[in-house]
Design a protein around this motif. Structure first.
Motif, short mmCIF file in Angstrom:
data_model
loop_
_atom_site.label_atom_id
_atom_site.label_comp_id
_atom_site.label_asym_id
_atom_site.label_seq_id
_atom_site.Cartn_x
_atom_site.Cartn_y
_atom_site.Cartn_z
N ALA A 1 -5.32 3.81 4.06
CA ALA A 1 -6.02 3.61 2.79
C ALA A 1 -5.49 4.58 1.73
O ALA A 1 -5.30 4.21 0.55
N VAL A 2 -5.24 5.83 2.12
CA VAL A 2 -4.70 6.82 1.18
C VAL A 2 -3.31 6.43 0.72
O VAL A 2 -2.99 6.48 -0.48
N LEU A 3 -2.47 6.02 1.67
CA LEU A 3 -1.11 5.62 1.31
C LEU A 3 -1.13 4.42 0.36
O LEU A 3 -0.37 4.36 -0.60
N ALA A 4 -2.02 3.46 0.65
CA ALA A 4 -2.11 2.28 -0.21
C ALA A 4 -2.56 2.67 -1.62
O ALA A 4 -2.06 2.12 -2.62
N SER A 5 -3.49 3.62 -1.71
CA SER A 5 -3.97 4.04 -3.04
C SER A 5 -2.87 4.74 -3.85
O SER A 5 -2.93 4.77 -5.08
N LEU A 6 -1.90 5.28 -3.15
CA LEU A 6 -0.78 5.96 -3.81
C LEU A 6 0.39 5.04 -4.04
O LEU A 6 1.43 5.45 -4.60
N GLY A 7 0.24 3.80 -3.60
CA GLY A 7 1.31 2.83 -3.76
C GLY A 7 2.45 3.01 -2.77
O GLY A 7 3.56 2.54 -3.00
N VAL A 8 2.17 3.69 -1.68
CA VAL A 8 3.19 3.96 -0.66
C VAL A 8 3.09 2.88 0.41
O VAL A 8 2.01 2.61 0.94
N LYS A 9 4.20 2.27 0.71
CA LYS A 9 4.23 1.23 1.73
C LYS A 9 4.27 1.89 3.10
O LYS A 9 5.14 2.70 3.37
N ASN A 10 3.33 1.53 3.93
CA ASN A 10 3.27 2.10 5.29
C ASN A 10 4.17 1.32 6.21
O ASN A 10 3.97 0.14 6.46
#
Length: 204
Positions: free
Chosen positions: A194-203
């Motif tokens: 969820a944090v990565l998605a909020s930062l626009g980082v693709k997991n």
């Protein structure tokens, strides 16, 4: 969530009554075991004169002091510091401990993975968690070292402790497929994603 005061040996029904999140306090006999102990028992075929059926084992290689045998120190050892080591290294021994020796409870630090969870489910066992760094406190719960076997492996001998009020310990894994460690890992991964998605980082 419930609390149980247990005096091993315990029955399969008693252990299957435990659920993740419950707490347990042990009294009476507790066996100390570690990597080398189990390597010799299961890989090298060594036998022990101890009957572990229905009992609890703790992952430890205690710091002890050699003393004259006495009523207070029947095995000729005094406990100095009895801490708990990381259990993951001993994952492969969970099933044989339960299946071949009838162990019901394993006390350790850090938990186990899926193979041990399946063994606890199939054979009726539970994993009781100790917080890391609590060795000084744990030592106060040990009344005496009553006996020792496989002592050429010292300090990774097979120790028989007499304990009083050992706990409360947290049921971290039960015989119903419950695992506190799996649940924490899943929750952590969900939050990370969820944090990565909020930062626009693709997991990946």
């Amino acid at each position: 969530m419930a609390h149980q005061d247990l005096t091993p040996p315990v029955t399969e029904d008693q252990v299957r009554g435990l659920r993740v999140g419950d707490t347990v306090t042990l009294n009476g006999t507790l066996y100390g075991i570690r990597d080398a102990t189990q390597i010799h028992m299961f890989d090298r075929g060594r036998k022990t004169r101890f009957d572990l059926r229905g009992h609890a084992v703790i992952h430890t290689a205690p710091n002890v002091r050699k003393v004259e045998p006495s009523a207070a120190h029947p095995a000729g050892y005094a406990p100095v510091c009895v801490g708990t080591t990381t259990s993951a290294r001993m994952e492969r021994f969970t099933r044989p401990l339960l299946q071949e020796h009838g162990v019901r409870l394993i006390v350790g630090k850090g938990g186990f993975g899926q193979p041990s969870l399946e063994a606890l489910r199939d054979l009726g066992g539970a994993y009781l968690a100790v917080i890391g760094g609590a060795a000084a406190l744990e030592t106060t719960w040990i009344e005496a070292i009553e006996d020792v076997d496989l002592d050429d492996l010292n300090p990774e001998s097979l120790w028989r402790f007499r304990v009083k009020g050992f706990g409360p310990l947290l049921v971290g894994m039960d015989s119903h497929g419950g695992s506190l460690y799996r649940d924490v890992l899943t929750a952590a991964r969900t939050k990370r994603d969820a944090v990565l998605a909020s930062l626009g980082v693709k997991n990946a």
